[in-house]
Design an enzyme around this catalytic site. Structure first.
Site, PDB file in Angstrom:
ATOM      1  N   SER A  27      22.498 105.956 -40.558  1.00  9.61           N
ATOM      2  CA  SER A  27      21.335 106.510 -41.247  1.00  9.61           C
ATOM      3  C   SER A  27      20.280 105.429 -41.439  1.00  9.61           C
ATOM      4  O   SER A  27      19.101 105.722 -41.538  1.00  9.61           O
ATOM      5  CB  SER A  27      21.735 107.038 -42.613  1.00  9.61           C
ATOM      6  OG  SER A  27      22.987 107.623 -42.567  1.00  9.61           O
ATOM      7  N   PHE A  28      20.721 104.187 -41.521  1.00  6.97           N
ATOM      8  CA  PHE A  28      19.769 103.127 -41.864  1.00  6.97           C
ATOM      9  C   PHE A  28      19.723 102.010 -40.840  1.00  6.97           C
ATOM     10  O   PHE A  28      19.119 100.977 -41.092  1.00  6.97           O
ATOM     11  CB  PHE A  28      20.133 102.532 -43.239  1.00  6.97           C
ATOM     12  CG  PHE A  28      20.373 103.592 -44.250  1.00  6.97           C
ATOM     13  CD1 PHE A  28      19.326 104.385 -44.679  1.00  6.97           C
ATOM     14  CD2 PHE A  28      21.639 103.849 -44.714  1.00  6.97           C
ATOM     15  CE1 PHE A  28      19.548 105.413 -45.580  1.00  6.97           C
ATOM     16  CE2 PHE A  28      21.864 104.874 -45.615  1.00  6.97           C
ATOM     17  CZ  PHE A  28      20.818 105.655 -46.045  1.00  6.97           C
ATOM     18  N   TYR A  98      32.061  92.866 -31.684  1.00  7.83           N
ATOM     19  CA  TYR A  98      31.791  94.078 -30.928  1.00  7.83           C
ATOM     20  C   TYR A  98      33.091  94.880 -30.773  1.00  7.83           C
ATOM     21  O   TYR A  98      34.077  94.389 -30.221  1.00  7.83           O
ATOM     22  CB  TYR A  98      31.225  93.690 -29.553  1.00  7.83           C
ATOM     23  CG  TYR A  98      31.074  94.831 -28.587  1.00  7.83           C
ATOM     24  CD1 TYR A  98      30.648  96.087 -29.013  1.00  7.83           C
ATOM     25  CD2 TYR A  98      31.335  94.645 -27.230  1.00  7.83           C
ATOM     26  CE1 TYR A  98      30.504  97.124 -28.121  1.00  7.83           C
ATOM     27  CE2 TYR A  98      31.189  95.687 -26.323  1.00  7.83           C
ATOM     28  CZ  TYR A  98      30.778  96.921 -26.772  1.00  7.83           C
ATOM     29  OH  TYR A  98      30.643  97.952 -25.900  1.00  7.83           O
ATOM     30  N   ALA A  99      33.083  96.094 -31.303  1.00  3.00           N
ATOM     31  CA  ALA A  99      34.252  96.975 -31.161  1.00  3.00           C
ATOM     32  C   ALA A  99      34.064  97.764 -29.871  1.00  3.00           C
ATOM     33  O   ALA A  99      33.283  98.710 -29.817  1.00  3.00           O
ATOM     34  CB  ALA A  99      34.348  97.907 -32.360  1.00  3.00           C
ATOM     35  N   GLU A 103      35.246 104.795 -31.612  1.00  4.72           N
ATOM     36  CA  GLU A 103      35.721 105.174 -32.948  1.00  4.72           C
ATOM     37  C   GLU A 103      37.082 105.878 -32.906  1.00  4.72           C
ATOM     38  O   GLU A 103      37.374 106.597 -31.959  1.00  4.72           O
ATOM     39  CB  GLU A 103      34.727 106.158 -33.594  1.00  4.72           C
ATOM     40  CG  GLU A 103      33.355 105.596 -33.797  1.00  4.72           C
ATOM     41  CD  GLU A 103      32.349 106.653 -34.280  1.00  4.72           C
ATOM     42  OE1 GLU A 103      32.746 107.805 -34.519  1.00  4.72           O
ATOM     43  OE2 GLU A 103      31.160 106.300 -34.393  1.00  4.72           O
ATOM     44  N   ASP A 142      34.362 104.367 -48.386  1.00 10.46           N
ATOM     45  CA  ASP A 142      33.888 105.326 -47.379  1.00 10.46           C
ATOM     46  C   ASP A 142      34.749 105.212 -46.125  1.00 10.46           C
ATOM     47  O   ASP A 142      34.247 105.218 -45.004  1.00 10.46           O
ATOM     48  CB  ASP A 142      32.409 105.062 -47.065  1.00 10.46           C
ATOM     49  CG  ASP A 142      31.741 106.250 -46.388  1.00 10.46           C
ATOM     50  OD1 ASP A 142      32.334 107.349 -46.390  1.00 10.46           O
ATOM     51  OD2 ASP A 142      30.637 106.083 -45.848  1.00 10.46           O
ATOM     52  N   GLU A 146      35.367 107.691 -38.588  1.00  8.33           N
ATOM     53  CA  GLU A 146      34.142 107.187 -37.938  1.00  8.33           C
ATOM     54  C   GLU A 146      33.931 105.720 -38.263  1.00  8.33           C
ATOM     55  O   GLU A 146      33.175 105.040 -37.576  1.00  8.33           O
ATOM     56  CB  GLU A 146      32.894 107.934 -38.424  1.00  8.33           C
ATOM     57  CG  GLU A 146      32.846 109.393 -38.114  1.00  8.33           C
ATOM     58  CD  GLU A 146      33.344 110.223 -39.281  1.00  8.33           C
ATOM     59  OE1 GLU A 146      34.448 109.913 -39.796  1.00  8.33           O
ATOM     60  OE2 GLU A 146      32.653 111.167 -39.659  1.00  8.33           O
ATOM     61  N   ASP A 160      31.300  99.257 -41.842  1.00  5.73           N
ATOM     62  CA  ASP A 160      30.464  99.993 -42.793  1.00  5.73           C
ATOM     63  C   ASP A 160      30.851  99.772 -44.262  1.00  5.73           C
ATOM     64  O   ASP A 160      31.495 100.615 -44.886  1.00  5.73           O
ATOM     65  CB  ASP A 160      30.481 101.494 -42.437  1.00  5.73           C
ATOM     66  CG  ASP A 160      29.276 102.220 -43.029  1.00  5.73           C
ATOM     67  OD1 ASP A 160      28.487 101.546 -43.729  1.00  5.73           O
ATOM     68  OD2 ASP A 160      29.125 103.424 -42.801  1.00  5.73           O
TER      69      ASP A 160
HETATM   70  P1  ATP Z   1      25.784 105.201 -42.145  1.00  6.28           P
HETATM   71  O1  ATP Z   1      25.183 104.665 -43.402  1.00  6.28           O
HETATM   72  O2  ATP Z   1      25.046 106.359 -41.563  1.00  6.28           O
HETATM   73  O3  ATP Z   1      27.260 105.451 -42.264  1.00  6.28           O
HETATM   74  P2  ATP Z   1      25.142 102.597 -41.085  1.00  6.28           P
HETATM   75  O4  ATP Z   1      23.657 102.557 -40.999  1.00  6.28           O
HETATM   76  O5  ATP Z   1      25.810 101.853 -42.187  1.00  6.28           O
HETATM   77  O6  ATP Z   1      25.666 104.077 -41.034  1.00  6.28           O
HETATM   78  P3  ATP Z   1      27.207 101.801 -39.245  1.00  6.28           P
HETATM   79  O7  ATP Z   1      28.089 102.939 -39.647  1.00  6.28           O
HETATM   80  O8  ATP Z   1      27.635 100.445 -39.638  1.00  6.28           O
HETATM   81  O9  ATP Z   1      25.711 102.068 -39.703  1.00  6.28           O
HETATM   82  O10 ATP Z   1      27.001 101.833 -37.678  1.00  6.28           O
HETATM   83  C1  ATP Z   1      26.487 102.952 -36.980  1.00  6.28           C
HETATM   84  C2  ATP Z   1      27.297 103.203 -35.713  1.00  6.28           C
HETATM   85  O11 ATP Z   1      27.191 102.056 -34.850  1.00  6.28           O
HETATM   86  C3  ATP Z   1      28.793 103.373 -35.956  1.00  6.28           C
HETATM   87  O12 ATP Z   1      29.125 104.713 -36.117  1.00  6.28           O
HETATM   88  C4  ATP Z   1      29.424 102.837 -34.699  1.00  6.28           C
HETATM   89  O13 ATP Z   1      29.552 103.851 -33.738  1.00  6.28           O
HETATM   90  C5  ATP Z   1      28.422 101.807 -34.204  1.00  6.28           C
HETATM   91  N1  ATP Z   1      28.872 100.455 -34.598  1.00  6.28           N
HETATM   92  C6  ATP Z   1      28.713  99.858 -35.800  1.00  6.28           C
HETATM   93  N2  ATP Z   1      29.269  98.647 -35.817  1.00  6.28           N
HETATM   94  C7  ATP Z   1      29.789  98.456 -34.570  1.00  6.28           C
HETATM   95  C8  ATP Z   1      30.515  97.380 -33.958  1.00  6.28           C
HETATM   96  N3  ATP Z   1      30.803  96.276 -34.619  1.00  6.28           N
HETATM   97  N4  ATP Z   1      30.880  97.540 -32.671  1.00  6.28           N
HETATM   98  C9  ATP Z   1      30.595  98.683 -31.999  1.00  6.28           C
HETATM   99  N5  ATP Z   1      29.930  99.714 -32.517  1.00  6.28           N
HETATM  100  C10 ATP Z   1      29.532  99.619 -33.794  1.00  6.28           C
END
Ligand code: ATP
Length: 475
Positions: A27-28, A98-99, A103, A142, A146, A160
């Site tokens: 979202s952010f 990097y994952a 998910e 949380d 996902e 997250d």
């Molecule tokens: P929200 O607040 O909407 O839950 P956010 O802005 O905090 O999301 P994240 O959930 O950290 O963002 O990341 C968004 C997406 O990016 C994740 O759903 C995942 O698919 C991908 N992502 C995040 N971190 C990684 C990582 N370290 N490696 C690979 N993909 C990632």
């Protein structure tokens, strides 16, 4: 693997990385696959637009995430590691492990459900991760499939931490943030523990509740608490209203029932002197060697490792600016920008005579009867499939803008009305790009994405309907 010491000292900037592909969007934030220009090592870089963070009042979430990731450090392999953070005038950057393998949610969906053996393995990894969180005095708050990713060797990596709580931190600031959280709940409803819903204090036991939900989901492919709306899901959670499918493994059932307990302190492990001894000793984990879980089991169908196919092209320049960011979004993710639809430029969507309205309603009744019922007989002015994003979990919905005015959204598979974006004078659409648009309402922001790229048309239509029903008063 932490960076060598001299590397740690030097402050990084976006010019140290080649940004290759958008791998996720929250979202952010936008998360890019990026390569360190000095070492060629790949990272996931989470990029947050300062303006957006400030406008949405999410500064606290960002600060919290950074702080928690720093506390977690690199000692536990089940969490993404924060290597560097830096900023420029417009953005904040988090350089993360990097994952590579996507998910847990995708994998469950791909497999339908996990085998008992596979579930035990990943449940054990989650238990070890939660033990570490407990040791560090952190509640994730949380935890959901996902937010559990897989690294290149198919071990879990939890992400997250924006909603996390640091135990023992200044209570007043946490109460403040809990209060804010109550009114701006953005997580996925299905994994929320009763105490978070009741706005009671959350503890590490809140994550044990989520663990119970995730084990249930790994074994059945479904979340234990399901319902057509958030409200009904919350009711089910508070009443502990869930069922096990026939033939469900008895030992797994016993374990889940011991996590899904309303009173946090009565959950298995919650009061362990040595966390989480009682969980480790549960019959479900009998074959687990806690000192060495061994290699991950094979899934019946491992997700296509999309990142293997995506190689960061060598000709890209390091750094990220506005132009590069939009190029990565539009050209690399969606090579073909959809053709723009021609429309009558001056005709408004609401320019309809009474006769036209009646004529079109007749047509709607006979040609589009199911939707006609769902929108309560209001004339549909515009309809189309959108991805409606709640947290990071997008849902496919038919969005229907009607006279009234109404903005209904319907599940196009089950053909059920899922809800309505409430209209008021304060409703405001905002296009983020050709695909993404937000609908701001006083109590909530709806995050929407038109996969065909007509976000601007949606915003224009909504604005026209608003102008029709809520004309601006001339002073
Ligand atoms: P929200 O607040 O909407 O839950 P956010 O802005 O905090 O999301 P994240 O959930 O950290 O963002 O990341 C968004 C997406 O990016 C994740 O759903 C995942 O698919 C991908 N992502 C995040 N971190 C990684 C990582 N370290 N490696 C690979 N993909 C990632």
């Amino acid at each position: 693997m932490p960076p060598p010491n001299d590397e740690l000292v030097r402050k990084r900037t976006s010019a140290d990385f080649v940004f290759g592909k958008v791998i996720g969007e929250g979202s952010f934030s936008t998360v890019y696959l990026a390569k360190d220009v000095h070492t060629s090592r790949e990272f996931a870089i989470k990029v947050l637009e300062k303006r957006h963070i400030i406008r949405e009042k999410k500064t606290e979430y960002v600060t919290r995430e950074k702080k928690v990731l720093q506390i977690l450090g690199s000692s536990c392999k089940y969490f993404v590691h924060l290597y560097y953070t830096f900023q420029d005038t417009d953005r904040l950057y988090f350089v993360l492990t990097y994952a590579k393998n996507g998910e847990l949610l995708q994998q469950i969906n791909k497999d339908g459900a996990f085998s008992l053996e596979c579930t035990k393995y990943y449940a054990a990894e989650l238990v070890l991760a939660l033990e570490y969180l407990k040791l560090k005095g952190i509640v994730h708050r949380d935890l959901k499939p996902e937010n559990v990713l897989f690294d290149e060797n198919w071990h879990i990596l939890i992400i997250d931490f924006g909603s996390a709580k640091i135990l023992g931190e200044d209570k007043s600031s946490d109460e403040e943030s809990q209060k804010r959280r109550k009114y701006s709940f953005v997580g996925t409803a299905q994994y929320v523990s009763p105490e978070i819903l009741n706005d009671d204090e959350s503890t590490c036991a809140s994550d044990l509740w989520a663990l119970g939900c995730i084990i249930y989901q790994m074994l059945t492919g479904q979340m234990p608490f399901r319902g057509p709306s958030e409200y009904l899901i919350f009711q089910k959670i508070l009443k502990l209203d869930y069922e096990f499918p026939q033939g469900f493994d008895k030992v797994a059932k016993d374990l889940i029932e011991k996590f899904l307990v309303i009173a946090p302190s009565s959950r298995l492990g919650a009061t362990d002197q040595v966390p989480y001894k009682s969980i480790r000793e549960h019959e479900f984990f009998r074959e687990i060697n806690w000192d060495d879980l061994g290699p991950p089991p094979n899934f019946s169908a491992k997700c296509e490792n999309s990142s293997d196919i995506v190689i960061i092209p060598d000709d890209l320049e390091p750094g990220l600016d506005e132009e590069k960011a939009s190029r990565l979004h539009f050209r690399m993710l969606q090579p073909q920008t959809p053709p723009r639809k021609k429309s009558e430029p001056n005709r408004k969507i609401t320019d309809l005579s009474q006769e036209e309205i009646e004529q079109r309603l007749e047509q709607q009744k006979s040609n589009n009867s199911v939707y006609h019922e769902l929108v309560e007989g209001n004339l549909i002015l515009k309809q189309g499939i959108v991805e409606k994003r709640k947290g990071i979990f997008p849902r496919r919905r038919m969005l229907l803008l009607t006279l009234g005015p109404h903005l209904y959204y319907v599940d196009p598979v089950t053909m059920t009305l899922k809800g309505e974006i409430p209209w008021s004078d304060d409703l405001k659409p905002e296009a983020k790009n050709f695909k993404k648009f937000f609908v701001h309402t006083p109590n909530r922001i709806y995050y929407l994405e038109d996969p065909d790229g007509y976000a601007l048309e949606w915003c224009k239509a909504i604005d026209e309907v608003k102008a029709y029903y809520y004309p601006v008063q001339q002073l």
